[in-house]
Design a protein around this motif. Structure first.
Motif, PDB file in Angstrom:
ATOM      1  N   GLU A 343       0.815  -1.202   0.000  1.00 50.80           N
ATOM      2  CA  GLU A 343       0.000   0.000   0.000  1.00 50.80           C
ATOM      3  C   GLU A 343       0.850   1.253   0.000  1.00 50.80           C
ATOM      4  O   GLU A 343       2.061   1.219   0.262  1.00 50.80           O
ATOM      5  N   SER A 345       0.584   5.445   1.478  1.00 50.02           N
ATOM      6  CA  SER A 345      -0.129   6.247   2.471  1.00 50.02           C
ATOM      7  C   SER A 345       0.390   7.671   2.433  1.00 50.02           C
ATOM      8  O   SER A 345       1.535   7.923   2.044  1.00 50.02           O
ATOM      9  N   VAL A 392     -12.014   7.789  -0.075  1.00 46.00           N
ATOM     10  CA  VAL A 392     -11.041   6.779   0.366  1.00 46.00           C
ATOM     11  C   VAL A 392     -11.665   5.394   0.352  1.00 46.00           C
ATOM     12  O   VAL A 392     -11.046   4.415  -0.091  1.00 46.00           O
ATOM     13  N   HIS A 395     -11.849   3.894  -2.976  1.00 49.69           N
ATOM     14  CA  HIS A 395     -10.544   3.375  -3.410  1.00 49.69           C
ATOM     15  C   HIS A 395     -10.114   2.167  -2.579  1.00 49.69           C
ATOM     16  O   HIS A 395      -8.954   1.752  -2.655  1.00 49.69           O
ATOM     17  N   GLY A 397      -9.593   1.988   0.534  1.00 49.45           N
ATOM     18  CA  GLY A 397      -8.606   2.362   1.533  1.00 49.45           C
ATOM     19  C   GLY A 397      -9.254   2.651   2.871  1.00 49.45           C
ATOM     20  O   GLY A 397     -10.437   2.377   3.095  1.00 49.45           O
ATOM     21  N   HIS A 414      -4.519   5.378   4.058  1.00 51.38           N
ATOM     22  CA  HIS A 414      -3.870   4.177   3.514  1.00 51.38           C
ATOM     23  C   HIS A 414      -4.627   3.737   2.272  1.00 51.38           C
ATOM     24  O   HIS A 414      -5.851   3.549   2.306  1.00 51.38           O
ATOM     25  N   LEU A 415      -3.900   3.543   1.178  1.00 48.52           N
ATOM     26  CA  LEU A 415      -4.504   3.163  -0.091  1.00 48.52           C
ATOM     27  C   LEU A 415      -3.791   1.944  -0.664  1.00 48.52           C
ATOM     28  O   LEU A 415      -2.560   1.913  -0.706  1.00 48.52           O
ATOM     29  N   THR A 419      -6.355  -1.097  -6.927  1.00 44.38           N
ATOM     30  CA  THR A 419      -7.736  -1.399  -6.590  1.00 44.38           C
ATOM     31  C   THR A 419      -8.422  -2.033  -7.787  1.00 44.38           C
ATOM     32  O   THR A 419      -7.867  -2.103  -8.882  1.00 44.38           O
TER      33      THR A 419
END
Length: 421
Positions: A343, A345, A392, A395, A397, A414-415, A419
């Motif tokens: 991830e 962030s 978010v 996505h 996250g 946080h992503l 996705t």
């Protein structure tokens, strides 16, 4: 045949089916082991012949009393004589191991048919379920009366009064499930009513202000330039606030109905954070902005992300605006970006008033303010963080909030790197 006999018959069928499958697996395993032993015997016999200076031979099957004596490694000498290495001699050292393995297989096959009772115990829950279904299918008048009582209890319940009760312990589990569903419906209704009420309140305030200044213009603004300038400035401010509020309400409404679509593309998150940092420094000179990342990160592939770049940038702007609204002038607002294997962030941290843990748990609710006030002293509509949370979540996250009263607040988003497309 009663239900218990059917269960026993089913358990016996399962056991014998497992017995045949185990017998087949043991047979295949023994064939594989035997083939491996023969292969190793051939390799060792070849190596032995080479060590003794003999020519290479081949595996042959000869007539013999013992099955192992039939397989030999035959070597033809130059004088047409033959030398043989027998498989029985090769496996002499393996007999104890092979005997133990064979005995274990036999014991396993013999013991399996005696596990019918254990299988029957495992099937007992299914048996009970079948009995319950059979009883339900053969409902008596008393059972129908219970069902009618349940129907009446459901009809008398509502979202405003989410409680179904018949007083029948046999229907208790159904009542619990229905009451849970009704409570969820009630919460959704209350949330919707609260949203409409808050939206109406937020719109009513600027409308009242506009109406007041219009009346003031009508009475004194034609002759008093100071009143005219003040009224025009207030009308511009309130109309801009109304426009922002309506746009945010429409964004959330489209999100609730699934009409907000993400324009997914691969972009560099470090570049997006840096752009937002530069914009903030240019727009706001009352705070000190710092960036915890390097300029080289903007071209580093490890900071690349699949998502909607414009919406992610909107999240950063919302968090920065929140930091500006709740931190004193001259304090520091920090931004940064991090990357790991799974991830990416980014953070926005301020040195503002902070908030309690109770307030932090509700800040993403629509129209919620940490000071629980509605006078808009700090500006904003109370929808920014709700929009950020929606983006978010779209996505896949999550937003992490760390805040201490009198110290400040840090938002970390946080992503995931990739996705769903």
């Amino acid at each position: 045949m009663n239900q218990g006999e059917r269960t026993t018959s089913l358990a016996r069928g399962i056991v014998w089916s497992a017995w045949w499958r185990r017998l087949l697996s043991y047979a295949l395993l023994n064939v594989l082991v035997f083939a491996t032993i023969v292969g190793c015997f051939a390799l060792q016999s070849s190596a032995r012949a080479t060590a003794e200076g003999l020519p290479q031979g081949r595996i042959e099957v000869r007539r013999a009393m013992s099955p192992l004596d039939r397989i030999v490694y035959d070597i033809t000498l130059p004088n047409t004589e033959h030398t043989q290495y027998r498989l029985s001699e090769y496996v002499e050292g393996f007999w104890p191991v092979l005997a133990v393995v064979g005995a274990g297989e036999v014991v396993s096959l013999v013991a399996l048919p005696f596990s019918t009772r254990r299988v029957r115990r495992k099937l007992q829950p299914l048996n009970d379920l079948a009995l319950a279904a059979e009883e339900l299918g053969n409902a008596t008048n008393a059972d129908m009366h219970k069902i009618q009582n349940l129907e009446q209890a459901i009809h008398s319940a509502s979202v405003d009064s989410p409680h179904v009760s018949t007083g029948d312990k046999d229907l208790r589990s159904i009542e619990v499930a229905l009451n849970g569903l009704l409570r969820q419906m009630q919460e959704a209704k209350l949330q919707q009513m609260r949203f409409v009420s808050d939206a109406s309140h937020e719109l009513r305030t600027p409308i009242a202000v506009i109406q007041g200044y219009v009346n003031m213009l009508d009475r004194w603004g034609k002759e008093d330039e100071e009143v005219l300038d003040e009224s025009i400035a207030a009308l511009k401010s309130e109309s801009q606030h109304m426009q922002e509020l309506v746009e945010q309400l429409l964004f959330l409404a489209r999100g609730d109905s699934g009409r907000n679509t993400l324009q997914r593309e691969r972009f560099n998150l470090a570049q997006t954070v840096r752009e937002a940092w530069e914009e903030s420094r240019m727009i706001d000179d009352t705070h000190v902005y710092t960036l915890d990342s390097r300029e080289s990160d903007t071209s580093d592939a490890q900071f690349e992300l699949v998502g909607d770049a414009s919406m992610i940038k909107q999240v950063i702007r919302i968090l920065v605006q929140n930091a500006v609204a709740y931190s004193p002038k001259g304090t520091q607002i920090s931004m940064g970006v991090r990357a790991n294997a799974d991830e990416l962030s980014f953070k926005v941290q301020d040195e503002g008033m902070g908030m309690s843990a109770q307030d932090a748990a509700h800040i993403f609710e629509r129209f919620y303010r940490a000071d629980n006030a509605r006078d808009r002293r700090e500006g904003g509509t109370g929808l920014g963080l709700s929009i950020a949370a929606w983006i978010v979540e779209a996505h896949e996250g999550q937003v992490e909030v760390l805040s201490r009263e009198g110290v400040g607040t840090r938002f970390t988003v946080h992503l995931p790197r990739d996705t769903q497309q």
